[in-house]
Structure formats: C-alpha cells, structure tokens
Design an enzyme around this catalytic site. Structure first.
Site, PDB file in Angstrom:
ATOM      1  N   MET A  87      59.059  71.781 -47.657  1.00 49.62           N
ATOM      2  CA  MET A  87      58.357  71.608 -48.932  1.00 49.62           C
ATOM      3  C   MET A  87      58.203  72.963 -49.619  1.00 49.62           C
ATOM      4  O   MET A  87      58.612  73.992 -49.092  1.00 49.62           O
ATOM      5  CB  MET A  87      57.015  70.912 -48.694  1.00 49.62           C
ATOM      6  CG  MET A  87      57.211  69.443 -48.337  1.00 49.62           C
ATOM      7  SD  MET A  87      55.680  68.616 -47.946  1.00 49.62           S
ATOM      8  CE  MET A  87      55.217  69.454 -46.444  1.00 49.62           C
ATOM      9  N   SER A 104      64.793  41.396 -14.443  1.00 50.05           N
ATOM     10  CA  SER A 104      65.171  42.634 -15.119  1.00 50.05           C
ATOM     11  C   SER A 104      65.482  42.262 -16.562  1.00 50.05           C
ATOM     12  O   SER A 104      66.332  41.393 -16.803  1.00 50.05           O
ATOM     13  CB  SER A 104      66.391  43.271 -14.464  1.00 50.05           C
ATOM     14  OG  SER A 104      66.740  44.468 -15.142  1.00 50.05           O
ATOM     15  N   GLY A 149      59.880  74.740 -43.878  1.00 46.55           N
ATOM     16  CA  GLY A 149      60.869  74.901 -44.930  1.00 46.55           C
ATOM     17  C   GLY A 149      61.173  73.656 -45.733  1.00 46.55           C
ATOM     18  O   GLY A 149      61.988  73.704 -46.652  1.00 46.55           O
ATOM     19  N   TYR A 162      59.330  48.970 -12.802  1.00 47.93           N
ATOM     20  CA  TYR A 162      60.231  50.114 -12.881  1.00 47.93           C
ATOM     21  C   TYR A 162      61.090  50.068 -14.137  1.00 47.93           C
ATOM     22  O   TYR A 162      61.176  49.057 -14.839  1.00 47.93           O
ATOM     23  CB  TYR A 162      61.100  50.226 -11.625  1.00 47.93           C
ATOM     24  CG  TYR A 162      62.155  49.168 -11.420  1.00 47.93           C
ATOM     25  CD1 TYR A 162      63.420  49.284 -11.994  1.00 47.93           C
ATOM     26  CD2 TYR A 162      61.904  48.064 -10.604  1.00 47.93           C
ATOM     27  CE1 TYR A 162      64.391  48.330 -11.779  1.00 47.93           C
ATOM     28  CE2 TYR A 162      62.876  47.107 -10.374  1.00 47.93           C
ATOM     29  CZ  TYR A 162      64.123  47.245 -10.971  1.00 47.93           C
ATOM     30  OH  TYR A 162      65.092  46.300 -10.755  1.00 47.93           O
ATOM     31  N   GLU A 199      67.787  37.844 -20.573  1.00 52.61           N
ATOM     32  CA  GLU A 199      68.397  38.349 -21.810  1.00 52.61           C
ATOM     33  C   GLU A 199      68.625  37.226 -22.816  1.00 52.61           C
ATOM     34  O   GLU A 199      69.158  37.460 -23.904  1.00 52.61           O
ATOM     35  CB  GLU A 199      69.725  39.044 -21.492  1.00 52.61           C
ATOM     36  CG  GLU A 199      70.632  38.255 -20.569  1.00 52.61           C
ATOM     37  CD  GLU A 199      71.721  39.095 -19.919  1.00 52.61           C
ATOM     38  OE1 GLU A 199      72.244  40.004 -20.583  1.00 52.61           O
ATOM     39  OE2 GLU A 199      72.043  38.826 -18.752  1.00 52.61           O
ATOM     40  N   ARG A 253      50.803  76.858 -51.533  1.00 57.35           N
ATOM     41  CA  ARG A 253      51.699  76.440 -50.438  1.00 57.35           C
ATOM     42  C   ARG A 253      51.367  75.028 -49.988  1.00 57.35           C
ATOM     43  O   ARG A 253      50.232  74.584 -50.068  1.00 57.35           O
ATOM     44  CB  ARG A 253      51.554  77.373 -49.225  1.00 57.35           C
ATOM     45  CG  ARG A 253      51.912  78.827 -49.479  1.00 57.35           C
ATOM     46  CD  ARG A 253      51.554  79.643 -48.243  1.00 57.35           C
ATOM     47  NE  ARG A 253      51.774  81.075 -48.434  1.00 57.35           N
ATOM     48  CZ  ARG A 253      52.770  81.769 -47.903  1.00 57.35           C
ATOM     49  NH1 ARG A 253      53.641  81.168 -47.129  1.00 57.35           N
ATOM     50  NH2 ARG A 253      52.889  83.050 -48.121  1.00 57.35           N
ATOM     51  N   GLY A 286      67.145  42.517 -19.860  1.00 54.35           N
ATOM     52  CA  GLY A 286      68.299  43.133 -20.525  1.00 54.35           C
ATOM     53  C   GLY A 286      68.010  43.220 -22.005  1.00 54.35           C
ATOM     54  O   GLY A 286      68.342  42.319 -22.787  1.00 54.35           O
ATOM     55  N   ARG A 341      50.414  78.276 -36.277  1.00 53.89           N
ATOM     56  CA  ARG A 341      50.667  76.876 -35.932  1.00 53.89           C
ATOM     57  C   ARG A 341      51.288  76.850 -34.545  1.00 53.89           C
ATOM     58  O   ARG A 341      51.834  77.863 -34.092  1.00 53.89           O
ATOM     59  CB  ARG A 341      51.594  76.207 -36.946  1.00 53.89           C
ATOM     60  CG  ARG A 341      52.952  76.869 -37.093  1.00 53.89           C
ATOM     61  CD  ARG A 341      53.741  76.288 -38.249  1.00 53.89           C
ATOM     62  NE  ARG A 341      54.965  77.034 -38.503  1.00 53.89           N
ATOM     63  CZ  ARG A 341      55.707  76.919 -39.583  1.00 53.89           C
ATOM     64  NH1 ARG A 341      55.340  76.078 -40.535  1.00 53.89           N
ATOM     65  NH2 ARG A 341      56.817  77.623 -39.740  1.00 53.89           N
ATOM     66  N   CYS A 378      66.175  47.593 -18.265  1.00 54.76           N
ATOM     67  CA  CYS A 378      67.293  48.511 -18.082  1.00 54.76           C
ATOM     68  C   CYS A 378      67.958  48.703 -19.443  1.00 54.76           C
ATOM     69  O   CYS A 378      67.756  47.925 -20.364  1.00 54.76           O
ATOM     70  CB  CYS A 378      68.283  47.975 -17.065  1.00 54.76           C
ATOM     71  SG  CYS A 378      68.867  46.311 -17.437  1.00 54.76           S
ATOM     72  N   HIS A 398      65.505  79.887 -41.817  1.00 57.26           N
ATOM     73  CA  HIS A 398      65.482  78.424 -41.872  1.00 57.26           C
ATOM     74  C   HIS A 398      66.454  77.807 -40.867  1.00 57.26           C
ATOM     75  O   HIS A 398      66.113  76.896 -40.119  1.00 57.26           O
ATOM     76  CB  HIS A 398      65.826  77.965 -43.297  1.00 57.26           C
ATOM     77  CG  HIS A 398      66.013  76.489 -43.422  1.00 57.26           C
ATOM     78  ND1 HIS A 398      67.254  75.880 -43.350  1.00 57.26           N
ATOM     79  CD2 HIS A 398      65.115  75.484 -43.578  1.00 57.26           C
ATOM     80  CE1 HIS A 398      67.102  74.577 -43.470  1.00 57.26           C
ATOM     81  NE2 HIS A 398      65.826  74.301 -43.613  1.00 57.26           N
ATOM     82  N   LYS A 425      48.381  73.764 -41.939  1.00 56.25           N
ATOM     83  CA  LYS A 425      48.172  75.122 -42.426  1.00 56.25           C
ATOM     84  C   LYS A 425      46.719  75.344 -42.832  1.00 56.25           C
ATOM     85  O   LYS A 425      46.084  76.324 -42.446  1.00 56.25           O
ATOM     86  CB  LYS A 425      49.100  75.403 -43.612  1.00 56.25           C
ATOM     87  CG  LYS A 425      49.080  76.849 -44.087  1.00 56.25           C
ATOM     88  CD  LYS A 425      50.169  77.100 -45.118  1.00 56.25           C
ATOM     89  CE  LYS A 425      51.527  76.994 -44.485  1.00 56.25           C
ATOM     90  NZ  LYS A 425      52.629  77.233 -45.439  1.00 56.25           N
ATOM     91  N   ARG A 458      74.573  43.445 -10.430  1.00 55.20           N
ATOM     92  CA  ARG A 458      74.724  42.302 -11.329  1.00 55.20           C
ATOM     93  C   ARG A 458      76.114  41.702 -11.146  1.00 55.20           C
ATOM     94  O   ARG A 458      77.124  42.404 -11.254  1.00 55.20           O
ATOM     95  CB  ARG A 458      74.527  42.731 -12.786  1.00 55.20           C
ATOM     96  CG  ARG A 458      74.522  41.555 -13.758  1.00 55.20           C
ATOM     97  CD  ARG A 458      74.219  41.989 -15.178  1.00 55.20           C
ATOM     98  NE  ARG A 458      75.353  42.683 -15.790  1.00 55.20           N
ATOM     99  CZ  ARG A 458      75.302  43.266 -17.002  1.00 55.20           C
ATOM    100  NH1 ARG A 458      74.171  43.268 -17.690  1.00 55.20           N
ATOM    101  NH2 ARG A 458      76.364  43.864 -17.499  1.00 55.20           N
ATOM    102  N   ASN A 511      69.087  44.885 -24.506  1.00 55.12           N
ATOM    103  CA  ASN A 511      70.136  44.938 -25.516  1.00 55.12           C
ATOM    104  C   ASN A 511      70.495  43.520 -25.985  1.00 55.12           C
ATOM    105  O   ASN A 511      70.397  43.193 -27.169  1.00 55.12           O
ATOM    106  CB  ASN A 511      71.370  45.655 -24.959  1.00 55.12           C
ATOM    107  CG  ASN A 511      72.464  45.789 -25.994  1.00 55.12           C
ATOM    108  OD1 ASN A 511      72.208  45.817 -27.186  1.00 55.12           O
ATOM    109  ND2 ASN A 511      73.701  45.874 -25.543  1.00 55.12           N
TER     110      ASN A 511
END
Length: 890
Positions: free
Chosen positions: A104, A769, A102, A857, A750, A93, A771, A337, A837, A453, A23, A615, A773
């Site tokens: 603060m 590749s 909205g 990739y 993995e 402000r 993995g 803004r 992946c 808001h 601001k 896989r 996770n």
C-alpha cells in the site's frame, strides 16, 4: 480505554491492533515504552471500512478531528503545519492489521509548498535539503494521490543528472533540485490539468484518501489473496511528524532485522543509507551499506540501535523488523513489526526463543507458518569451481531455482500459466510486480539490497532471490541481459542460487536439501504435543522408506493401482482387463501376484510394527485401457501375410474389447468395489498377495499390521460381501499364523451415500478413511480436472467460494458429511478408527477441523509429513487454547 477515530500514539497500544493496525499499534507501544518515536496519530481501520461503505468518502468531521490531533504534534515539535516560518511536515502511511510490506501507499514530506519550502530552508539553514524534500514530495504525491506514472518524474530527474554529470541523486546541487521542482510542477499540471496543490489541508485529506484507496489496489488484492488476509480488515492511516535522513552526511535511514531473516542467526541484520529517506532503502533505487558498517561510521547511534533492538525483542518476544532514521546524529524509530522470515530462519528463531526462556514450546510451534514449511527443504546447486558465473549479487533469499528469463511481470505470469518455469529479472521490483513474483521460480534484480521489495516479498514466499546484481546490464528494449561477453536473451535458461547470490547461465541440476537440526527439534516438540497420528500415502517400497525417514507412524493409504503403472506391468494389466474369458484373466493375475507380493513384503519390512493400509484396486478402467485409435493404426499398418493376419485378428479383438469396456463417465463407472464384485478374482489376487507377504514377514520376525481398504463403497452390502472375501482368503493363506497377523478391514468413505449411511457400514468396518478428493467431487458435483481448469479460479476470485475446496476442506458441506459419518459410525462401532488422506491432510484449516471432530490420524504424501506433523500439533494447541478461553469466560 476507548479508541477514538483519530488516536494519538500516546493513547494506544498493541492491544488495539485490530483498530490501529500493525504500524499504529506498535508505534503507540514504542511511544509508551519511551523509545525515540516521532509523535503522530492513527486514523483507525473503522474509518477505512466506513470510507468504503459510503462510496469512498471520508466520514463527516474526520478532517476536523485530524487537524485537532495535528495541533498536538505542532506543540510537541514546536512547528506549525503550513507555517511559512516554522513548517511542520508529516508522513502519511498505511498500516494494515496483517503486515503487507510494500503493498500500500505512503506519502512523505507532506506540508511542503512554495512558501513552506523556503521556511524549511531557513529553519534548517540548508536550502539544498529543503528542495530535495520538495521534489520527493511532489513525486510521491503525484504518483500516489494523482496516479501519474513514475516514469515521467524519473525522466526529468535522469535528464538533470545527465546534464550535470551526476551519477547519484545525492550529488544533485541546490540549483539542480530547484530546477527539478519547477519541472515536476509543470509536468504535474500537464498531467492533472491543475497546479500542484498549495493548501496543506487539501494535501493531507487527499493523501489520507489515497492510502485508504490503496487497500483496494490490484497488488494489495493479489497479496491478500495469496496470504489469505481478509478484505474486511481494512487499513489504518498513520500521520507522523517527519524526521529527515536526507539532511547531510550525519543523517540517514535504514531497515534493521534483530536477527538474520534468512538463517535466524542472532546477529543484527540490515542496511542503511546516509543522506537518504526511507523509500530509498525499501524501494531498491540505491544499493545501501550493511548495518555492521554503521558501528564504525556512527558508534553512538549503532549502540543505541542495538539496545533498542534487544529491548523490542524482549518486549514482543519475537524477532523484529525495525525502520529507523538518523537526523543530524539523533536516532528515531519509525516502525517495528514481527519480522518476515523464511522457513529455515523461522525454525531457528522459534527454537532459540524457547532455549532463551522467552516463549514456551507451544508458542514456538504456533509461530511456524506451515505454508512456508512447503519451501523448507530448499533446493540447492552442486557447482564445480570452474563453472561459469554470470554475476554475483546479494543473497537475498535462499534456495536455488532455474527457469527461462523474462523481464516483465506480466510475461512471467503469462508464461507460468502456459506451464513454463521462469526467472523474473528486473532492474528492481515494485509492488506492481507482485503477480510476476508469484509466478516466478526465482527473482533477480540489478538494484536494491537485502531489504528491498524483491528481497522481502521473495523471503516471505520462500522463493530464491538475488538483489543488487549491479555488474549486469539490462537492455529492456532488446530484451537481453549482458555480463561481459555473455548475453542472455529473453527465453534463455538461467539458474540462480539465492543462498550464495550467484547466477549461472543455462539450466543446472538442482538437489534437495537435508532436514536441519532446528526442524528435527521442532518436529520432536510437535510429536510430543499432537494427539492425532500422522501417516503417509505411499505406493511403493521406496515411498515407504522415505515416509519412515520423515517420521510417518504407518502408511495410511497405499493405492495399489499406482503399483501397476511401470512399463513392464502395464501390458500385463491390460491383458487382464481385456481378457474375454476368466481363464485368460487368471493367467494375467498369476503373473501379477508375485509382483504384488514382493511389493507388499518390502513395504511391511519398511514399516515393521506400524500399520500399512492397502487400498484394493480403484482405477477408472480407461486409465489402463489401450487407445482404440492407436490400435486401429497398428492394425492398418500390418502387411498381408499369415503372421500379420494373426496379429490383425488379435488387434480386432482388443479394439472390440476396448470399445465394450469404454464408459460414458468412467469416474462414476465400474471402478472401486464394483470392479471387485464383478471380477472377484482380481481382488482375490490382491488379498492373497497381501497375506502371503504378511506370512513371509512374520516368519522373518517382522511385526505386520495390514489394513485392507475396500474402495468406493456406497452400500453396506458391498462391504459385507468383500469383507467376507478378505476373511476367507486370510484363513486360507495364514492358517495358524492368523493370530500373529491382526489385520483390519475397512473402507474409504468417498461416496455421499456412504457418509449418510455410515452407521450401517460401520457394522462391517474396522476403520473409515475419508477420501476427501472424491467426496468433494461428488458432493459439489465438480470434476476436479475440469473445475480447476475452467471455472474454479473465477469462483474464488469473485468470492463465490472462500477457497479451492480441493485444497482447503469445505467444512460447511463436505465436512458435515464427514462429521456425520464419524458420529454415526462410532455409535454403532465404538472401536472404529477414522482418518483422512490426500491433500487436505497437509492443510492447517482442514487439520484443525479433523482435530475438532476427533479423527484418529491424518495421511499425506511423504514430503508433506513435516508440515502435517507440525500442523497437527498446532491444531491440538489451538483447540486447547480455545477450550481455556471458553472456561475462562464461564
């Protein structure tokens, strides 16, 4: 130019954004360009950080600097702060570096007391106006600075309106307002134990402190957490000479977007209220008029506003959100803004700005918020003309949603955590409702306009929202929503369409939207620019077809265990797993082979000419095993006859076999390549299915590029053994056609040991590749299901971890393993291709890391492909820009 702790608007600019906040920087920029901005000054974000580091105390000497800056405002306005004759009033402000609408606090009309209110009345010859400002100031000061609940002020206000038979605040008489001021002051003293402060310097100091304190308010913290805004940014404080939109029917206030924030259309969009102050518009307490009506009501102001909007767009090269006030027919700009917009509008605005020659394609792509693209394909309703409409309001944020009605933000959050879909219905939302808005599928408010808001926050989150539904009656005590003879109780289902502004009783079917022309254009630009390929995780021919529609360049991961989850296949898989003898297992495999072959054949056809990475089976066995307790119950329910005895014996065998196969920790047990090594006939069946499908497709003229992935390899010997099996089966099945089937064999990295010994493993691999996770689970030692359900949220809230590592890649730990594996693997095998992946393939920060270490990739779910394609382009652009900055520095 050095920025002081207290900086006059005329001395700053947008280049000082980090210190002046959004601001303050933009007010300074507008001042420099000659736009009509009331004078003021900014207290920097450095002061905010100092404030918190010293136990929430303003730095020594700061108020003296503020009062010195205030004298400059007094000169420009020809008024004096605290003067009983010519009082100067100011607004205080917040202004954070990153826009937080909205979240603060603000205090308007600061500088009023029992003397200056009379001076203001005489100066403006408008006693009613003066006391309207005074009652507003006491309420805002009491609420923001002294934390008095607004309901206490609202009750007094409503009581006076009822006694005077007024429906609207603007109808209150001078006498009523003067009486309200006295009631407010008495209530203030009752709640605080002190009279309302008459010392204007004390008012200013406490308001500045309150704005700084609002940086750590619960709603601000929640907003920053959701939008990934760093806590250390802090907020600036802007002190600005007041201009008044509540001086009568030639005065007003409003909010203007230079383009439509819901559609991106190049037309001014906004609202205004006559005889009002800014909080009346954004607070949603009154329903405003569309900005187009201002052209008829005040044509000269509308023309000046239009020209200012064009000037600001050209200056910032972006769509703007402008707050303005009209004082006795004169226009003032209070803020500009970069405007919040939904994903659909963001794409159109970015494309239009390129076509208008204002920005480059690269700049347009960098303006797309990939988080918002998850909401891009907004769901919609298929509604018959005779369908009952509960109510119609303002279409504040597009998309359709349905859920069970709740009337409180806390309950919305509670029900969401319990797994329910909710629609939050409120008279109007306030920043305190942010957690409920986050939890809700959609929001409906009875009051407020398109820039209230609720509307602004919902659009920013991509959630459907309807505002200004004034025909509805909300009975909060009885917890019901009433429209004529229709009553919606809490917990009843409600469907809302934020695109049309209509709400419907009950649960309606939602449909997915189509890809817009603007998205197709942006995706085309992204594909031209990005360097990493984008592939899809697809486990069926239908997934493959959808992936191709969304622009996949191949399949980066086909999880074959997911192909066995249909009701017709699970019993055959169980038969295979539970077989006591290899011959029995082979019978089940013989039944699965043609099913697998057909699946692969259809996927190869869908991906003609593109690689398909398959896989081999990688389930923890318990996911397919029947439940031993259920088998025992079936056994106990059998009658005692010869047929039942046979069934009982089979069930006994199955129960025994299930218990033999049960593992203490199935996720780390006999799964992945370990399963294929212990039972090679399983993998042999899958490999045979792959190459028989490939052979069939080759004969049809389809270009087949199969990539066979060996899962969960932890030692090079595992991959070496199973690669040999792949090559042998390929030779047997393909024969002479092997030259037309350039298959590859690789592994999913993995297991941490695989990453640490990637150089050895790369000798037997054509591709890696990652993995991420499982690699994250094993590196952290977290079970994802347990971590996310028990302690991970606590870790993130208390900043033990910066992000959920299953959503944003842990580059310091997991990332180092990946980078190490890439470097080692390519040093042993320069032709090695690398990828990731999973969910990390759709996260911008994770993708940026992949770009930096040179992965080939990314692979993600089909519906995340548009996000990932754009994110991959952004990563490429950001890396180029960083390189250019480094070269310039040298």
């Amino acid at each position: 130019m050095t920025v002081q702790r207290v900086n006059l608007f005329r001395n700053g600019g947008k280049e000082h954004l980090e210190l002046l906040g959004g601001k303050g920087a933009h007010l300074a920029e507008m001042t420099k360009t000659g736009l009509p901005v009331p004078p003021g000054f900014t207290i920097t974000t450095d002061v905010c950080r100092s404030f918190y580091s010293t136990g929430c105390q303003l730095p020594a000497g700061l108020m003296d600097e503020a009062m010195k800056a205030l004298t400059e405002l007094e000169k420009e306005q020809r008024r004096t702060f605290g003067s009983p004759q010519h009082p100067l009033l100011v607004s205080v402000r917040s202004g954070s570096v990153t826009s937080m609408p909205g979240m603060m606090d603000t205090v308007l009309n600061l500088g009023l007391n029992d003397e200056t209110v009379e001076g203001l009345a005489q100066l403006t010859n408008n006693r009613r106006f003066a006391y309207d400002c005074y009652r507003r100031f006491i309420q805002m000061y009491g609420s923001v600075v002294c934390h008095i609940e607004n309901i206490h002020f609202e009750r007094i206000l409503q009581k006076e309106k009822n006694q005077s038979a007024y429906a609207d605040d603007g109808q209150l008489s001078e006498e009523s307002l003067a009486a309200i001021v006295q009631h407010f002051k008495r209530m203030f003293e009752q709640k605080t134990g002190k009279p309302f402060p008459q010392d204007v310097r004390e008012q200013l100091q406490r308001a500045i402190e309150a704005v700084f304190l609002s940086w750590s308010s619960p709603r601000a913290k929640i907003y920053r957490q959701v939008h990934h805004i760093p806590d250390h940014q802090g907020t600036a404080v802007n002190v600005q000479a007041m201009v008044f939109g509540n001086m009568g029917e030639t005065s007003g206030t409003g909010v203007l977007f230079t383009r439509n924030p819901s559609t991106g259309e190049r037309v001014m969009f906004g609202e205004y209220l006559m005889n009002a102050q800014g909080e009346d518009v954004v607070g949603g307490t009154r329903t405003p008029s569309p900005i187009a009506e201002l052209e008829r009501a005040m044509p000269h102001v509308y023309e000046e506003l239009s020209l200012s909007a064009i000037q600001l767009e050209q200056h910032y090269k972006d769509m703007q959100d402008i707050e303005f006030t009209i004082e006795n027919g004169k226009l003032f700009l209070l803020q500009t803004r970069n405007a919040k917009r939904n994903a659909k509008a963001a794409l159109k605005v970015a494309a239009d700005f390129v076509n208008e020659g204002l920005i480059t394609k690269e700049e347009a792509l960098m303006r797309i918020d990939v988080q918002h693209l998850n909401h891009l394909l907004h769901r919609s309703l298929q509604v018959d003309d005779d369908h009952v409409v509960l109510a119609a309001g303002l279409p504040a944020s597009p998309g359709a949603a349905c859920g069970q009605v709740v009337f409180e933000a806390d309950k919305a959050d509670e029900w969401k955590r319990a797994g329910k879909q909710v629609i939050l219905v409120r008279m109007e939302t306030t920043p305190e409702d942010i957690h409920g808005v986050i939890a809700a599928e959609g929001i409906l408010t009875l009051r407020g306009g398109m820039t209230s808001h609720a509307a602004v926050v919902a659009r920013g989150m991509g959630k459907p929202c309807i505002c200004g539904c004034e025909v509805l009656n909300l009975d909060e005590e009885q917890e019901q929503l009433i429209s004529g003879n229709i009553v919606i109780q809490e917990g009843d289902w409600l469907t809302i369409d934020g695109g049309s502004g209509k709400a419907y009783p009950g649960k309606m079917e939602l449909k997915e939207a189509d890809i817009s022309p603007e998205l197709l254009l942006i995706l085309q630009w992204a594909d031209e620019i990005r360097s990493m390929k984008v592939m899809a995780n697809a486990d069926s021919p239908l997934d493959a077809r959808k992936a191709r529609e969304f622009g996949a360049e191949g399949i980066g991961l086909c999880r074959t265990e997911h192909m066995f989850l249909s009701p017709t296949r699970v019993p055959i898989v169980q038969q295979m797993i539970l077989a006591d003898k290899e011959t029995d297992r082979q019978l089940a495999l013989d039944r699965l082979l043609p099913m697998q072959r057909c699946d692969f054949e259809e996927m190869f056809e869908e991906m003609d000419g593109c690689p398909v990475t398959i896989r081999l089976l990688d389930p923890p066995l318990h996911e397919f095993l029947p439940n031993a307790e259920e088998l025992a119950e079936r056994q106990n329910s059998l009658h005692s006859d010869e047929a039942a005895d046979t069934d009982r014996q089979e069930l006994e065998r199955m129960i025994r076999r299930v218990r033999e196969l049960q593992e203490t920790n199935p996720m780390l047990g006999q799964r992945g390549c370990r399963l294929g090594i212990m039972f090679p006939e399983i993998y042999e069946m899958q490999i045979e299915a792959i190459f028989k499908a490939a052979l069939c497709c080759i004969r049809k003229g389809v270009t087949v590029l199969p990539h066979v992935m060996i899962p969960l390899v932890g030692h090079v010997n595992e991959l070496h053994l199973l690669r040999k099996l792949v090559d042998e089966v390929a030779e047997q099945v393909l024969g002479e056609e092997r030259r037309n089937c350039p298959y590859k064999v690789g592994t999913m990295i993995e297991v941490p040991r695989a990453a640490l010994t990637a150089g050895d493993i790369a000798r037997s691999a054509d591709f890696f590749s990652f993995g991420t996770n499982d690699l994250t689970q094993m590196t952290f030692g977290y079970s994802r299901d347990d971590a996310e359900g028990k302690f991970l949220t606590h870790y993130i809230e208390n900043k033990l971890l910066p992000n959920n590592p299953f959503q944003v890649l842990d580059t310091d730990g997991v990332g180092k393993l990946i980078e190490m594996a890439v470097i080692q693997g390519r040093s042993r095998n320069p032709m090695l291709t690398t990828s990731i992946c999973g969910e990390h393939g759709g996260d911008l920060e994770s993708i940026m890391f992949c770009q930096r270490i040179g992965l080939d990739y990314l692979s993600c779910s089909p519906y995340r492909l548009p996000v990932t394609r754009i994110a991959a382009a952004q990563a490429h652009i950001r890396m180029q820009w960083e390189r250019q900055l480094q070269e310039a520095a040298v």
